[in-house]
Motif scaffolding. Structure first.
Motif, PDB file in Angstrom:
ATOM      1  N   ASP A 289      -2.514   3.780  18.311  1.00 24.39           N
ATOM      2  CA  ASP A 289      -3.288   4.676  17.436  1.00 24.39           C
ATOM      3  C   ASP A 289      -3.405   4.097  16.026  1.00 24.39           C
ATOM      4  O   ASP A 289      -4.478   4.151  15.403  1.00 24.39           O
ATOM      5  N   ALA A 290      -2.308   3.541  15.511  1.00 27.68           N
ATOM      6  CA  ALA A 290      -2.322   2.983  14.154  1.00 27.68           C
ATOM      7  C   ALA A 290      -3.247   1.783  14.061  1.00 27.68           C
ATOM      8  O   ALA A 290      -3.992   1.625  13.074  1.00 27.68           O
ATOM      9  N   VAL A 291      -3.234   0.937  15.090  1.00 29.11           N
ATOM     10  CA  VAL A 291      -4.098  -0.245  15.069  1.00 29.11           C
ATOM     11  C   VAL A 291      -5.560   0.163  15.237  1.00 29.11           C
ATOM     12  O   VAL A 291      -6.452  -0.388  14.572  1.00 29.11           O
ATOM     13  N   ARG A 292      -5.818   1.127  16.086  1.00 31.31           N
ATOM     14  CA  ARG A 292      -7.193   1.632  16.241  1.00 31.31           C
ATOM     15  C   ARG A 292      -7.722   2.161  14.913  1.00 31.31           C
ATOM     16  O   ARG A 292      -8.866   1.905  14.533  1.00 31.31           O
ATOM     17  N   ASP A 293      -6.889   2.919  14.207  1.00 35.82           N
ATOM     18  CA  ASP A 293      -7.315   3.464  12.924  1.00 35.82           C
ATOM     19  C   ASP A 293      -7.599   2.345  11.923  1.00 35.82           C
ATOM     20  O   ASP A 293      -8.565   2.413  11.148  1.00 35.82           O
ATOM     21  N   ALA A 294      -6.757   1.310  11.920  1.00 36.73           N
ATOM     22  CA  ALA A 294      -6.968   0.179  11.010  1.00 36.73           C
ATOM     23  C   ALA A 294      -8.277  -0.523  11.323  1.00 36.73           C
ATOM     24  O   ALA A 294      -9.025  -0.922  10.414  1.00 36.73           O
ATOM     25  N   ALA A 295      -8.596  -0.682  12.615  1.00 42.40           N
ATOM     26  CA  ALA A 295      -9.856  -1.311  13.012  1.00 42.40           C
ATOM     27  C   ALA A 295     -11.044  -0.437  12.611  1.00 42.40           C
ATOM     28  O   ALA A 295     -12.070  -0.928  12.131  1.00 42.40           O
ATOM     29  N   ALA A 296     -10.906   0.874  12.812  1.00 41.04           N
ATOM     30  CA  ALA A 296     -11.993   1.787  12.450  1.00 41.04           C
ATOM     31  C   ALA A 296     -12.255   1.759  10.951  1.00 41.04           C
ATOM     32  O   ALA A 296     -13.414   1.815  10.507  1.00 41.04           O
ATOM     33  N   ASP A 297     -11.196   1.653  10.155  1.00 40.23           N
ATOM     34  CA  ASP A 297     -11.359   1.585   8.699  1.00 40.23           C
ATOM     35  C   ASP A 297     -12.152   0.353   8.281  1.00 40.23           C
ATOM     36  O   ASP A 297     -12.794   0.347   7.224  1.00 40.23           O
ATOM     37  N   LYS A 298     -12.109  -0.698   9.090  1.00 50.08           N
ATOM     38  CA  LYS A 298     -12.866  -1.921   8.807  1.00 50.08           C
ATOM     39  C   LYS A 298     -14.253  -1.916   9.448  1.00 50.08           C
ATOM     40  O   LYS A 298     -14.971  -2.913   9.406  1.00 50.08           O
ATOM     41  N   GLY A 299     -14.622  -0.779  10.078  1.00 52.00           N
ATOM     42  CA  GLY A 299     -15.923  -0.683  10.738  1.00 52.00           C
ATOM     43  C   GLY A 299     -15.991  -1.389  12.062  1.00 52.00           C
ATOM     44  O   GLY A 299     -17.083  -1.681  12.563  1.00 52.00           O
ATOM     45  N   LEU A 300     -14.827  -1.636  12.687  1.00 48.57           N
ATOM     46  CA  LEU A 300     -14.787  -2.379  13.942  1.00 48.57           C
ATOM     47  C   LEU A 300     -14.247  -1.521  15.082  1.00 48.57           C
ATOM     48  O   LEU A 300     -13.860  -2.036  16.142  1.00 48.57           O
ATOM     49  N   GLY A 301     -14.232  -0.220  14.892  1.00 43.60           N
ATOM     50  CA  GLY A 301     -13.536   0.661  15.837  1.00 43.60           C
ATOM     51  C   GLY A 301     -14.127   0.681  17.240  1.00 43.60           C
ATOM     52  O   GLY A 301     -15.323   0.525  17.447  1.00 43.60           O
ATOM     53  N   ALA A 302     -13.257   0.848  18.220  1.00 38.44           N
ATOM     54  CA  ALA A 302     -13.632   1.036  19.617  1.00 38.44           C
ATOM     55  C   ALA A 302     -12.465   1.751  20.276  1.00 38.44           C
ATOM     56  O   ALA A 302     -11.321   1.584  19.875  1.00 38.44           O
ATOM     57  N   SER A 303     -12.790   2.558  21.285  1.00 40.02           N
ATOM     58  CA  SER A 303     -11.716   3.334  21.906  1.00 40.02           C
ATOM     59  C   SER A 303     -11.739   3.291  23.422  1.00 40.02           C
ATOM     60  O   SER A 303     -11.097   4.089  24.072  1.00 40.02           O
ATOM     61  N   SER A 304     -12.460   2.344  24.005  1.00 39.85           N
ATOM     62  CA  SER A 304     -12.600   2.319  25.453  1.00 39.85           C
ATOM     63  C   SER A 304     -11.387   1.654  26.111  1.00 39.85           C
ATOM     64  O   SER A 304     -11.096   0.508  25.818  1.00 39.85           O
TER      65      SER A 304
END
Length: 307
Positions: A289-304
């Motif tokens: 979850d923490a890494v996903r949030d960090a990626a999303a903050d950089k505009g690179l988020g994905a959750s699949s």
């Protein structure tokens, strides 16, 4: 008889790989260290577990019997760890992660800072490996989880005993010496006549870029073959050639480099890989979850998730 989990992991990997050298490489030890530990395991058991057949090592009947129990024992340890974490109000755990440079610099600092604020009992140690080696280290138990890559032109072969969770989707961009290529966008074919700075064809990144170039009708002219992305970018900055760099790799950018978008970009997904038996482990989910949030903050988020 007291059995070491560490030595049981070595026994299991020897059974999978067939040679001490191959087992040592997969576990990131020297062959002599693995040999010494396996010899100690025989002394612990008090029976012959191995027979040498040339360069290969064959397990005796007792060795095979212990290997079967090793699978059960190591699986039981992982299940017990999960159950203990689930029973705690505040999770405490130590996890070891496989990383490479752009993930370590581009995602991990912000992710671990947020994780420490939310779950101070979870400690994550990182170990830098080549991206193509991290999944194997998760499978054999050396790592609890790792970051892995799949390129749009070159997906990574997958082990069904592992689970992937996609945490970022990146584009690859052209990295060129300042002023050499007009800014904006550029087709990959316009880089065909430039000298290239690229990782070797055995690396996942080097192979993926070569395939992308070949699909655009040319073979890149490799002037400098280097393994580290930061080194390649420094050489681009010195005017020695061009390369491709991912979104996360932009954090390694030195002076003297222009980043130009590709007209038809090469894409890659960054995932976290872990053993299927660890899926319910709370500490692992908090890290994801923490890494996903960090990626999303950089505009690179994905959750699949990828099975």
């Amino acid at each position: 008889m007291e059995l070491s989990l560490h030595r049981l992991r070595m026994l299991r990997e020897l059974h999978r790989r067939g040679t001490v050298t191959a087992a040592a490489a997969s576990l990131h030890y020297t062959a002599s260290a693995v040999s010494q530990q396996l010899a100690q395991l025989e002394r612990d058991v008090g029976a012959k577990l191995f027979e040498r057949l040339g360069r290969r090592v064959q397990l005796t009947e007792l060795g095979m019997l212990l290997t079967e129990h090793a699978e059960e024992i190591l699986g039981a340890v992982e299940r017990a760890t999960t159950s203990l974490e689930e029973a705690q109000d505040a999770v405490s755990a130590r996890l070891t992660a496989g990383v490479w440079a752009s993930v370590a610099s581009g995602l991990l600092p912000s992710a671990l800072t947020a994780l420490a604020a939310e779950h101070p009992g979870i400690q994550v140690r990182s170990k830098e490996l080549a991206p193509e080696d991290t999944a194997g280290a998760v499978r054999d138990g050396t790592l609890d989880f790792s970051f892995v890559i799949d390129y749009s032109d070159y997906p990574m072969p997958w082990d069904p005993s592992l689970v992937r969770v996609v945490i970022a989707v990146e584009r690859l961009h052209a990295a060129v010496p300042m002023g050499v290529v007009p800014t904006g966008t550029v087709p990959l074919t316009e880089l065909a006549e430039h000298p290239w700075i690229l990782a070797g064809p055995r690396s996942h990144f080097g192979r993926a870029v070569r395939i992308a170039c070949q699909r655009n009708g040319f073979e890149p002219k490799i002037s400098h073959e280097v393994g580290e992305q930061a080194t390649a970018l420094a050489m681009v900055g010195a005017g020695l050639g061009v390369t491709l760099v991912s979104d996360l790799g932009l954090s390694l950018l030195p002076p003297g480099v222009d980043i130009v978008a590709l007209t038809e970009p090469v894409m890659r997904t960054v995932s976290i890989a872990h053993r299927a038996t660890a899926t319910r482990r709370p500490s692992l989910q908090f890290v994801i979850d923490a890494v996903r949030d960090a990626a999303a903050d950089k505009g690179l988020g994905a959750s699949s998730p990828i099975p």
